[in-house]
Enzyme design. Structure first.
Site, PDB file in Angstrom:
ATOM      1  N   ASP A   1      35.195  44.238  42.485  1.00 24.55           N
ATOM      2  CA  ASP A   1      36.482  43.697  42.038  1.00 24.55           C
ATOM      3  C   ASP A   1      37.611  44.716  42.131  1.00 24.55           C
ATOM      4  OD1 ASP A   1      35.415  41.202  41.363  1.00 24.55           O
ATOM      5  OD2 ASP A   1      34.759  41.946  39.409  1.00 24.55           O
TER       6      ASP A   1
ATOM      7  N   ASP B   1      35.390  42.777  36.736  1.00 25.18           N
ATOM      8  CA  ASP B   1      34.672  43.848  36.057  1.00 25.18           C
ATOM      9  C   ASP B   1      33.855  44.730  36.986  1.00 25.18           C
ATOM     10  OD1 ASP B   1      32.716  41.794  36.581  1.00 25.18           O
ATOM     11  OD2 ASP B   1      31.390  42.854  35.202  1.00 25.18           O
TER      12      ASP B   1
ATOM     13  N   ASP C   1      37.331  36.589  38.386  1.00 25.03           N
ATOM     14  CA  ASP C   1      35.982  36.807  38.883  1.00 25.03           C
ATOM     15  C   ASP C   1      35.032  35.955  38.035  1.00 25.03           C
ATOM     16  OD1 ASP C   1      33.699  38.151  40.088  1.00 25.03           O
ATOM     17  OD2 ASP C   1      33.550  39.247  38.197  1.00 25.03           O
TER      18      ASP C   1
END
Length: 640
Positions: A533, A529, A346
């Site tokens: 996600d 995080d 990410d």
């Protein structure tokens, strides 16, 4: 005894969260004579050596016989009891086979050999117990951190309260040299915090107002006022306790497979032992020789070393990672981390800090303001706001040492910005727009634009090194999956050397991307995080969540959690897992070679019972200690 070590290690890694000792107390290191197993083994050894001395010097049987009996009882009562308990539950314990072999030797007059078997067996058990206790010591260093009391500041003054009774919003006074009682955010004061026991950071970290602090870390020379941000049950220390307990209760697939066949193998050993005894006897062999060979076979064929091959390396790796701020939730997760061959990352909060900072200040010429005046004006209007952009603007003003004017008539309009009265004039900050890789906000005064501020999510300093390490580790450059726009994604990709970039993704798009990689035969590690996600963390072969700013859903879904935002621990824990997997394979090879060699020696040649016991127990201890090598600090530092 050897068949119980996996359970002992699991129990050792899940100690109760008891009150901590004095903060200055050094980490406890178990001494061998503090263990009951070691004391019983010592008594058995002393009794055996005295008996052997009298036996060899020609003393009568009534002199050395009782000493051998003491060796039998003190060295064998505990494994015998455990074996009988297992038999009551219809489980054939390998320990019971050892005791039967020793009693069988005594029954045919080989009292010395049987006593030697018991002593070697008891000594092996003591060494296993010591290794397990040292494992517990290493984890207890994490669990003995948080203080039991804290100083809470109230309107009436200060009061000492149990840390377990603290609530979110409480304000704590942390004096110099004290341990911090709860996870929180600094309101006042500047100091340094020693976070090594939680995050692995070797040097004290400077802490200022607005910084986060962890329960159990040690405050330096300054006094701090800290607002509690997490319930004590959700603190980092509590997470460590919970996750280590959960990890200790799980078993890796390799271990589950071994245990699945262990019972059948043990039954097979009994049948084979009867055959080794009965067939030669049927062909005229001496009773004593046939029985000794059969008992020796039963001992050397027992799978103690195989049982210990898997869990000690994986649980040691979990303990080591935990000491360095990476909480791996289970042995299954630790094993799976070492299997990954592709990484998906990410962007926001993972490769970047996850918090914007002011990177450009552009006052309009006709406004009559310079950069500092424009920033101070915007920060004064934004000061009452809790929006991330507002916090970034205020932080930038404080960094420059600018004085802020109290705002009046503050109004926040979601999606549009804020309006406030500053020094009698209406000031607005808002109308955020995306400009390639930055967010730009416009500042107006009395309805007229006076300038713009550009804010950018800062790239983590360690991000390029981390992506390079992951590329070297897996042979493939990580994939960047982000919901942000293409410009911001391209900026981060360019700075980290990533070429496979997928921007503008919704949560389901991230899942689809992960599954697309897996459909190509890849085993994907996803690192993220945010709430968005969590689906990708669940879909990936393995998932790691950034713990400091990570959402609760991401933390629950991930297989491992990084306590502090230290991105370099991602490749480190993957390498640690691979090392653990290599040790598992080494252990299985060692166990297989020893068992095969000793069994063939006994069937083809003549393997003395004491030598068979020494070989069997030696291989068991060797495998156990080999697995526990990952408890050492060097096992982590070599993988950084």
């Amino acid at each position: 005894m050897c068949s119980c070590m996996v359970a002992r290690v699991s129990t050792a890694l899940a100690p109760a969260a008891t009150p901590a000792p004095a903060p200055t107390a050094p980490r406890r290191r178990t001494r061998i004579l503090a263990l009951p197993e070691a004391r019983w083994a010592l008594i058995a050894t002393v009794a055996f050596m005295l008996g052997l001395t009298l036996d060899l010097t020609g003393a009568p049987g009534w002199a050395f016989g009782p000493l051998y009996a003491v060796a039998y009882v003190t060295g064998g009562w505990e494994p015998a009891l455990e074996g009988l308990r297992a038999l009551r539950e219809k489980t054939l314990d390998v320990d019971l086979l050892m005791i039967v072999a020793a009693l069988g030797a005594a029954a045919i007059g080989q009292v010395l050999d049987g006593a030697l078997l018991i002593v070697i067996f008891a000594t092996s058990g003591a060494l296993e117990a010591l290794a397990t206790a040292r494992t517990a010591d290493s984890v207890r260093g994490l669990l003995d951190l948080a203080p039991t009391t804290a100083t809470r500041v109230t309107e009436a003054g200060e009061e000492t309260v149990p840390t377990a009774g603290l609530a979110v919003g409480d304000v704590l006074l942390i004096r110099p040299g004290e341990r911090i009682g709860a996870d929180g955010r600094i309101l006042d004061g500047t100091s340094e915090a020693d976070e090594a026991t939680i995050t692995g950071e070797p040097l004290p970290v400077v802490k200022r107002p607005g910084d986060d602090v962890f329960a159990g870390t040690l405050n330096g020379a300054g006094a701090l006022r800290v607002r509690v941000e997490r319930d004590p049950a959700d603190s980092v220390i509590a997470r460590i306790v919970t996750l280590v307990e959960e990890a200790s209760r799980t078993k890796a697939p390799t271990q589950l497979f071994i245990e699945k066949i262990e019972q059948r193998y043990a039954v097979g050993i009994v049948i084979a032992t009867l055959a080794v005894f009965g067939i030669p006897l049927a062909f005229g062999a001496e009773l004593t020789d046939a029985l000794l060979r059969a008992m020796t076979f039963m001992i050397v064929a027992s799978p103690c070393a195989v049982v210990l091959a898997t869990m000690p390396p994986l649980l040691s790796a979990i303990a080591n990672a935990g000491r360095h701020g990476v909480l791996v939730k289970s042995a299954v997760a630790m094993e799976r981390l070492g299997e990954i061959d592709t990484t998906a990352l990410d962007k926001t909060g993972t490769l970047t800090e996850g918090a914007p900072e002011v990177t450009g200040i552009r006052p309009l010429p006709e406004s009559g303001l310079d950069e500092d005046a424009l920033l101070a004006l915007a920060a004064s209007a934004e000061h009452p706001s809790e929006h991330p952009l507002a916090r970034a603007i205020v932080a930038a003003a404080r960094t420059r040492g600018l004085a802020l004017t109290p705002a009046e008539d503050f109004t926040a309009l979601p999606g549009q910005g804020v309006t406030a009265t500053v020094e009698g004039r209406e000031v607005s900050v808002g109308r955020a727009t995306a400009d390639s890789d930055a967010t730009v906000v416009q500042v107006t005064r009395d309805g007229r634009p006076v300038g713009t501020l550009a804010l950018t999510d800062r790239l983590r300093a360690e991000a390029p090194a981390t992506t390079a390490a992951l590329t070297a580790l897996t042979g493939t450059a990580p994939v960047l999956l982000t919901g942000d726009h293409a410009g911001a994604a391209a900026r981060v990709a360019g700075a980290t050397g990533l070429t496979d970039v997928r921007a503008g993704l919704l949560p389901e798009d991230k899942v689809a991307a992960v599954r697309d990689l897996q459909d190509r035969g890849r085993k994907v590690l996803f690192v993220g995080d945010g709430v968005n996600d969590a689906p990708a963390l669940a879909a990936a072969h393995s998932g790691i969540a950034m713990g400091r700013a990570g959402s609760d859903l991401a933390l629950e879904t991930a297989d491992a959690v990084i306590v502090r935002d230290e991105l370099t621990t991602v490749p480190a824990v993957v390498r640690l897992s691979r090392t653990a997997r290599r040790l598992v394979v080494q252990n299985l090879v060692i166990a297989g070679v020893f068992i095969t060699g000793l069994v063939l020696w006994d069937l083809i040649g003549h393997l003395p019972l004491p030598l068979g016991v020494a070989g069997h127990e030696g291989s068991t201890v060797l495998v156990g200690l080999n697995g526990l090598r990952l408890l050492r600090e060097s096992a982590w530092s070599q993988d950084r």
